[in-house]
Motif scaffolding. Structure first.
Motif, PDB file in Angstrom:
ATOM      1  N   ALA A 184      -7.373  10.874   2.472  1.00 39.82           N
ATOM      2  CA  ALA A 184      -6.187  10.032   2.303  1.00 39.82           C
ATOM      3  C   ALA A 184      -5.869   9.950   0.818  1.00 39.82           C
ATOM      4  CB  ALA A 184      -6.452   8.635   2.869  1.00 39.82           C
ATOM      5  N   LEU A 185      -4.633   9.693   0.515  1.00 41.89           N
ATOM      6  CA  LEU A 185      -4.236   9.611  -0.901  1.00 41.89           C
ATOM      7  C   LEU A 185      -5.014   8.515  -1.619  1.00 41.89           C
ATOM      8  CD1 LEU A 185      -0.363  10.019  -0.646  1.00 41.89           C
ATOM      9  CD2 LEU A 185      -2.073  11.727  -1.258  1.00 41.89           C
ATOM     10  N   ALA A 244       0.808  -1.209   0.000  1.00 43.55           N
ATOM     11  CA  ALA A 244       0.000   0.000   0.000  1.00 43.55           C
ATOM     12  C   ALA A 244       0.847   1.267   0.000  1.00 43.55           C
ATOM     13  CB  ALA A 244      -0.975   0.013   1.175  1.00 43.55           C
ATOM     14  N   ARG A 245       1.977   1.175  -0.636  1.00 46.28           N
ATOM     15  CA  ARG A 245       2.753   2.392  -0.858  1.00 46.28           C
ATOM     16  C   ARG A 245       2.677   2.732  -2.336  1.00 46.28           C
ATOM     17  NH1 ARG A 245       6.230   4.314   2.932  1.00 46.28           N
ATOM     18  NH2 ARG A 245       7.741   5.149   1.491  1.00 46.28           N
ATOM     19  N   ILE A 246       2.601   3.984  -2.643  1.00 45.45           N
ATOM     20  CA  ILE A 246       2.535   4.333  -4.061  1.00 45.45           C
ATOM     21  C   ILE A 246       3.625   5.334  -4.393  1.00 45.45           C
ATOM     22  CG2 ILE A 246       0.107   3.858  -4.562  1.00 45.45           C
ATOM     23  CD1 ILE A 246      -0.411   6.799  -3.992  1.00 45.45           C
ATOM     24  N   THR A 247       4.047   5.228  -5.615  1.00 44.70           N
ATOM     25  CA  THR A 247       5.040   6.166  -6.120  1.00 44.70           C
ATOM     26  C   THR A 247       4.378   6.982  -7.215  1.00 44.70           C
ATOM     27  OG1 THR A 247       6.779   4.577  -5.670  1.00 44.70           O
ATOM     28  CG2 THR A 247       7.308   6.391  -7.163  1.00 44.70           C
ATOM     29  N   PHE A 248       4.509   8.266  -7.109  1.00 47.19           N
ATOM     30  CA  PHE A 248       3.876   9.134  -8.111  1.00 47.19           C
ATOM     31  C   PHE A 248       4.757  10.358  -8.311  1.00 47.19           C
ATOM     32  CE2 PHE A 248       2.680  11.932  -4.745  1.00 47.19           C
ATOM     33  CZ  PHE A 248       2.379  11.110  -3.677  1.00 47.19           C
ATOM     34  N   LYS A 249       4.377  11.127  -9.270  1.00 44.65           N
ATOM     35  CA  LYS A 249       5.140  12.346  -9.555  1.00 44.65           C
ATOM     36  C   LYS A 249       4.308  13.562  -9.161  1.00 44.65           C
ATOM     37  CE  LYS A 249       7.228  10.313 -13.605  1.00 44.65           C
ATOM     38  NZ  LYS A 249       7.098  10.336 -15.053  1.00 44.65           N
ATOM     39  N   VAL A 250       4.993  14.568  -8.790  1.00 45.65           N
ATOM     40  CA  VAL A 250       4.322  15.848  -8.546  1.00 45.65           C
ATOM     41  C   VAL A 250       4.938  16.864  -9.486  1.00 45.65           C
ATOM     42  CG1 VAL A 250       3.874  17.684  -6.902  1.00 45.65           C
ATOM     43  CG2 VAL A 250       3.826  15.314  -6.147  1.00 45.65           C
ATOM     44  N   LYS A 251       4.093  17.465 -10.247  1.00 42.50           N
ATOM     45  CA  LYS A 251       4.569  18.464 -11.210  1.00 42.50           C
ATOM     46  C   LYS A 251       4.152  19.833 -10.703  1.00 42.50           C
ATOM     47  CE  LYS A 251       4.271  19.299 -16.200  1.00 42.50           C
ATOM     48  NZ  LYS A 251       3.509  18.929 -17.396  1.00 42.50           N
ATOM     49  N   HIS A 267       8.838  16.100  -9.216  1.00 43.69           N
ATOM     50  CA  HIS A 267       9.359  15.349  -8.076  1.00 43.69           C
ATOM     51  C   HIS A 267       8.725  13.971  -8.101  1.00 43.69           C
ATOM     52  CE1 HIS A 267      10.719  19.210  -6.669  1.00 43.69           C
ATOM     53  NE2 HIS A 267       9.485  19.677  -6.703  1.00 43.69           N
ATOM     54  N   THR A 268       9.537  12.989  -7.796  1.00 45.07           N
ATOM     55  CA  THR A 268       8.990  11.639  -7.655  1.00 45.07           C
ATOM     56  C   THR A 268       8.932  11.315  -6.170  1.00 45.07           C
ATOM     57  OG1 THR A 268      10.039  11.081  -9.730  1.00 45.07           O
ATOM     58  CG2 THR A 268       9.243   9.263  -8.395  1.00 45.07           C
ATOM     59  N   ILE A 269       7.765  10.938  -5.753  1.00 52.06           N
ATOM     60  CA  ILE A 269       7.530  10.764  -4.316  1.00 52.06           C
ATOM     61  C   ILE A 269       6.895   9.412  -4.072  1.00 52.06           C
ATOM     62  CG2 ILE A 269       6.106  11.604  -2.389  1.00 52.06           C
ATOM     63  CD1 ILE A 269       6.523  14.400  -3.446  1.00 52.06           C
ATOM     64  N   THR A 270       7.334   8.781  -3.016  1.00 54.63           N
ATOM     65  CA  THR A 270       6.703   7.529  -2.609  1.00 54.63           C
ATOM     66  C   THR A 270       6.120   7.715  -1.217  1.00 54.63           C
ATOM     67  OG1 THR A 270       8.358   6.326  -3.871  1.00 54.63           O
ATOM     68  CG2 THR A 270       7.077   5.074  -2.262  1.00 54.63           C
TER      69      THR A 270
END
Lengths: 432, 155
Positions: free
Chosen positions: A69-70, A11-18, A25-28
């Motif tokens: 929550a995300l 239940a962890r996700i990796t995504f980008k924030v533009k 930014h790539t964030i997990t």
């Protein structure tokens, strides 16, 4: 379709924030983390360095609420969240809408259909966004419509509009505005009685009465011998404004002070009450041939004569060859003409110039006579150093309206015709 | 007659583009419900164009792609209240005639069906949003309701 959101079993996700400046930014993070936690993380100096309450996060077309929550947003792996910086710390839009039951103070319905009849929609439609060229500024005429300043006729036209006339009147009633006017114009600032003058009913009349303006314009044109060059810009080197007071004063004995003030102020000519007031004649002559030294000398030679009251003595010496006809008469008719109070004194019966009062028509005739009688003066038209597109802005526009689009030949034609549109058209038609 | 790209292929491609954030960066869009296999209901946001009353605001919209998309334009509503000619004051519906690309959509679609497809499809949810944003920019001086207010029916 891409893998579903539940890809990571932990239940962890990796995504980008533009962010708005295109940084990525790539964030997990844990899926259970709240949006606020993500914002706090982004607020760190290693990411965006923007306070959390000024960040707005958008994913897939929706604004993310701090408290969610995300996982609510079902962000897929390696998808992008947009971050937009807000100007000030707003409450999150969602809560704001809940706590703001007052609907807009703005018209709710701007008549959805109104746009259909709008003739400009064709031009402003979004389909022009990069797909087609918008019409260039040329459609407004040369220089994108930034032509010469309005001439008196246009101003008179404008003032015929009661709204504008009223605005002018109100402005002139406002002492602050008068102060500003006096301060911003050196000619007025150096005039001790500028305030009274500006507030006088005469001046008011001159500024706001379209007929008076039209008449002034007519006379000025007449004195220039037909050349309708645009109203000179303040500080322009030619001295047309200087002749305007003279002509106006002569034609309109009742309003002459106001007129002179009007043109002195508008043209920015220095001290319109100086030599002109004493001797409008001088400015009259001074205006005719700026290049002609002899005529200039004549004018200056007469200035002291008229103002000192001694009308006869130096007049003969000051006269130019062009004015020879007039110079022969012992009492100088011109000084009699402009002497104001002493009208009867020097006038000889055969001289129309001596007859009071002088109508604008008479002035026009007189100007024409001078124009014919003094060819050197007419030839030495004021040297105008402005570029042709500026000098002939109005005429070029008219030519364009008539369908003559070639800028170069238009300018050539206007030069040859001395700025007359009619002459230019004749030239263009005869030299295709 | 060249075949029209099937609705679902096109919408899937658009969805991916929207979720990956590959667009121009002035708007964002995605499915209202990621499980919606028909991909009918969409959400969009427009970053208010700068230098005007829309500056620093985010406008939410909803878009509906009917069964005839992309032959027919999506139906677009503002969710956030906005004062804009051609946008209904009651429910935020965007009048097709107000925005060029929506007005000309069917015509362009017919044209595209006939001729070779250009590299960049001019018709998409994103291009509609960008066109609306541009239209907002043209009306940026209009006074706007307080930020965050929504039309009654979306509250």
């Amino acid at each position: 379709m891409a893998d579903s959101a539940e890809a990571g079993s932990d239940a962890r996700i990796t995504f980008k924030v533009k962010s708005s400046n295109d940084k990525m930014h790539t964030i997990t993070m844990d899926e259970s983390a709240s949006v606020l936690e993500l914002k706090t993380k982004l607020a760190g100096s290693d990411f965006e360095d923007i306070p959390a309450d000024r960040q707005r996060l958008i994913y897939s077309g929706r604004i993310m609420k701090d408290s969610d929550a995300l996982s609510v947003y079902k962000i897929k792996s390696m998808n992008t969240i947009h971050m937009v910086k807000s100007a000030r710390s707003n409450a999150p839009p969602a809560t704001a809408s809940a706590s703001a039951p007052t609907p807009a103070a703005v018209p709710q319905n701007m008549a959805a259909g109104s746009i259909a009849g709008d003739p400009l929609t064709g031009l402003t439609g979004a389909r022009f966004a990069g797909h087609a060229n918008l019409p260039s500024a040329d459609i407004f005429g040369v220089d994108g419509g930034m032509g010469a300043p309005p001439n008196e006729d246009q101003m008179a036209e404008m003032l015929s509009n009661p709204m504008i006339a009223q605005t002018m009147n109100e402005a002139l009633n406002n002492p602050t505005f008068i102060d500003h006017m006096i301060r911003s114009n050196p000619a007025l600032a150096s005039m001790p009685n500028a305030r009274e003058m500006l507030q006088s009913p005469y001046f008011r009349n001159m500024m706001t009465n379209p007929d008076a303006l039209r008449m002034a314009a007519r006379m000025r044109r007449a004195m220039q011998g037909g050349g309708d060059s645009p109203f000179p810009a303040p500080g322009a080197t030619d001295n047309t404004p200087a002749d305007a007071p003279g002509s106006a004063a002569a034609g309109n004995s009742g309003n002459d002070d106001a007129l002179r003030a009007l043109f002195g102020a508008a043209g920015g000519a220095g001290s319109p009450f100086g030599a002109n007031a004493a001797n409008p004649f001088a400015s009259l002559f001074g205006a005719m041939p700026p290049g002609g030294a002899s005529a200039g000398a004549g004018a200056t030679g007469q200035a002291p004569a008229a103002s000192s009251g001694n009308r006869d003595a130096p007049a003969g010496s000051g006269n130019t060859p062009g004015q020879a006809g007039a110079a022969g008469q012992p009492p100088n008719p011109f000084s009699a003409l402009f002497g104001g109070g002493a009208l009867g004194q020097g006038a000889n019966a055969g001289n129309p110039f001596g007859l009071p009062p002088i109508s604008p028509e008479a002035m026009q005739q007189m100007a024409q006579m001078w124009g014919m009688g003094a060819p050197p003066a007419a030839a030495a038209a004021p040297v105008d150093s402005r570029p042709p597109e500026e000098r002939y802005a109005e005429q070029l526009r008219q030519l364009n309206d008539m369908g003559f689009y070639d800028f170069d030949s238009n300018v050539t034609a206007l030069r040859r015709s001395g700025g007359s549109v009619q002459g230019a058209v004749e030239y263009l038609l005869s030299n295709p | 007659m060249a075949a029209q790209v099937p609705r679902n292929f096109k919408l899937l491609a658009e969805l991916e583009k929207g979720e990956k954030g590959m667009g121009a960066g002035a708007c964002s869009y995605g499915l209202e419900d990621p499980e919606d296999i028909y991909m009918t209901h969409w959400r969009g946001t427009i970053w208010g164009p700068p230098h005007g009353n829309h500056e620093n605001r985010i406008y939410e919209l909803k878009m509906e792609c009917g069964p005839n998309y992309p032959r027919e334009p999506p139906e677009i509503h503002f969710v956030s209240q906005i004062n804009l000619p051609g946008v209904s004051g009651a429910d935020g519906k965007v009048d097709r005639n107000a925005v060029g690309i929506l007005r000309d959509w069917t015509r362009i679609a017919a044209e595209l069906a006939k001729n070779a497809r250009p590299k960049e499809d001019p018709l998409s949810l994103e291009s509609a949003l960008i066109a609306i944003r541009k239209y907002m920019d043209e009306n940026k001086k209009l006074p706007q309701p307080p930020e965050g207010s929504k039309y009654e029916i979306y509250k």
